[in-house]
Scaffold this motif. Structure first.
Motif, PDB file in Angstrom:
ATOM      1  N   ARG A  38      -9.978   4.661 -41.455  1.00 22.30           N
ATOM      2  CA  ARG A  38     -10.218   3.998 -40.177  1.00 22.30           C
ATOM      3  C   ARG A  38      -9.004   4.051 -39.245  1.00 22.30           C
ATOM      4  O   ARG A  38      -9.005   3.458 -38.171  1.00 22.30           O
ATOM      5  N   ARG A  97     -17.770  -6.363 -30.664  1.00 17.33           N
ATOM      6  CA  ARG A  97     -18.688  -5.980 -31.748  1.00 17.33           C
ATOM      7  C   ARG A  97     -19.584  -4.815 -31.339  1.00 17.33           C
ATOM      8  O   ARG A  97     -19.934  -3.980 -32.169  1.00 17.33           O
ATOM      9  N   TYR A 100     -18.702  -0.681 -31.949  1.00 16.54           N
ATOM     10  CA  TYR A 100     -18.823   0.097 -33.177  1.00 16.54           C
ATOM     11  C   TYR A 100     -20.049   1.008 -33.161  1.00 16.54           C
ATOM     12  O   TYR A 100     -20.184   1.872 -34.039  1.00 16.54           O
ATOM     13  N   TYR A 103     -20.372   5.087 -34.174  1.00 15.39           N
ATOM     14  CA  TYR A 103     -19.366   5.574 -35.113  1.00 15.39           C
ATOM     15  C   TYR A 103     -20.033   6.029 -36.408  1.00 15.39           C
ATOM     16  O   TYR A 103     -21.046   5.470 -36.836  1.00 15.39           O
ATOM     17  N   TRP A 109     -11.278   4.184 -36.298  1.00 15.71           N
ATOM     18  CA  TRP A 109     -11.490   3.120 -35.328  1.00 15.71           C
ATOM     19  C   TRP A 109     -10.275   2.990 -34.426  1.00 15.71           C
ATOM     20  O   TRP A 109      -9.174   3.418 -34.763  1.00 15.71           O
ATOM     21  N   GLN A 113     -10.466  -2.552 -32.927  1.00 18.39           N
ATOM     22  CA  GLN A 113     -11.629  -2.629 -33.815  1.00 18.39           C
ATOM     23  C   GLN A 113     -11.205  -2.964 -35.242  1.00 18.39           C
ATOM     24  O   GLN A 113     -11.867  -3.750 -35.930  1.00 18.39           O
ATOM     25  N   PHE A 117     -12.260  -6.435 -37.304  1.00 17.20           N
ATOM     26  CA  PHE A 117     -12.868  -6.370 -38.635  1.00 17.20           C
ATOM     27  C   PHE A 117     -12.077  -7.208 -39.643  1.00 17.20           C
ATOM     28  O   PHE A 117     -12.645  -8.012 -40.388  1.00 17.20           O
ATOM     29  N   VAL A 189     -20.880  -3.494 -38.886  1.00 21.59           N
ATOM     30  CA  VAL A 189     -19.976  -2.748 -38.016  1.00 21.59           C
ATOM     31  C   VAL A 189     -19.514  -1.442 -38.652  1.00 21.59           C
ATOM     32  O   VAL A 189     -18.849  -0.634 -37.993  1.00 21.59           O
ATOM     33  N   ASN A 190     -19.840  -1.223 -39.908  1.00 14.24           N
ATOM     34  CA  ASN A 190     -19.451  -0.002 -40.625  1.00 14.24           C
ATOM     35  C   ASN A 190     -20.705   0.753 -41.037  1.00 14.24           C
ATOM     36  O   ASN A 190     -20.951   0.989 -42.215  1.00 14.24           O
TER      37      ASN A 190
END
Length: 241
Positions: A38, A97, A100, A103, A109, A113, A117, A189-190
């Protein structure tokens, strides 16, 4: 409040003690290959976190440079990089938020970001299990399971939109002693990756019990668990302020 949650709260120090705490600080070390992917750090990174217990506000120090901090106001969906000495805002982002979206799993990131997180995640971890009593959070007992030769008590938890967390529905597993063993969730978010997050090495700090070792493993597409962990979090100390 269900019987499992009541037992869990008592095992972690009790609601009476928690109600006396407005703010926590913690020294943590972040490890694992996830951070390098990241764009954060290939080496273990040491951070001091300050978290408010009733508001989802987190400060990490230092941030990238010794003279800078990052303030995560997760309740407002905002992040700010500040000068540590005088709180001058150097960089900020609202609606963090939503950034993301688009991605991929291995996309680096931006710095803000990464900070968001870490901030919202650590706030959730440090306030658990008392977080489960906060307004809008609901839980119900699930079926028990056996892992590592222990019977684990399952809590299915639903979080409201007002709390920034990994995803709305998460599963927590507690031992007979009331202490957390594992939690399962998807990381919104991932790219929605499903993980099993193991915790252990409990210690008592200022009247509350905190797991000081966290290891996050990804679930594979065949529903098997990755042997290698991608995120490691070691908590060296926690104190109230």
């Amino acid at each position: 409040m269900n019987d499992v949650l009541s037992h869990v709260l008592d095992a972690h120090g009790g609601l009476e003690r928690w109600s006396q705490i407005d703010r926590l600080q913690a020294d943590v070390i972040l490890r694992g290959p996830f951070w390098a992917v990241r764009g954060f750090s290939e080496k273990p990174s040491r951070e001091r976190l300050t978290v408010e217990t009733r508001r989802e506000v987190i400060r990490l120090s230092p941030w990238k440079r010794p003279e800078r901090d990052i303030l995560v106001r997760a309740e407002d969906d905002a992040v700010e990089v500040r000068v540590a000495a005088d709180d001058t805002v150097l960089e900020s982002r609202s609606g963090i938020r939503s950034t993301y979206a688009g991605y991929e799993l291995n996309s680096p990131w931006e710095s803000l970001q990464v900070g968001y997180f870490i901030g919202y995640a650590m706030w959730n971890y440090l306030t658990t299990p008392f977080l489960l009593t906060y307004p809008g959070v609901t839980s119900r007992e699930g079926e028990r399971c056996v892992e590592n030769g222990e019977v684990w008590h399952r809590l299915e938890v639903h979080f409201p939109r007002s709390i920034a967390t990994h995803c709305a529905r998460q599963t927590f597993y507690f031992g007979d002693d009331g202490l957390l063993r594992r939690l399962d969730y998807n990381v919104d978010v991932n790219v929605g990756v499903a993980v099993a997050h193991y915790v252990g090495a409990y210690r008592e700090f200022d009247g509350i019990k905190v797991p000081t070792r966290r290891r996050v493993h990804r679930w594979n597409p065949d529903d098997s668990l990755s042997e290698d962990w991608s995120i490691g979090i070691d908590i060296e100390s926690v104190w109230t302020v």
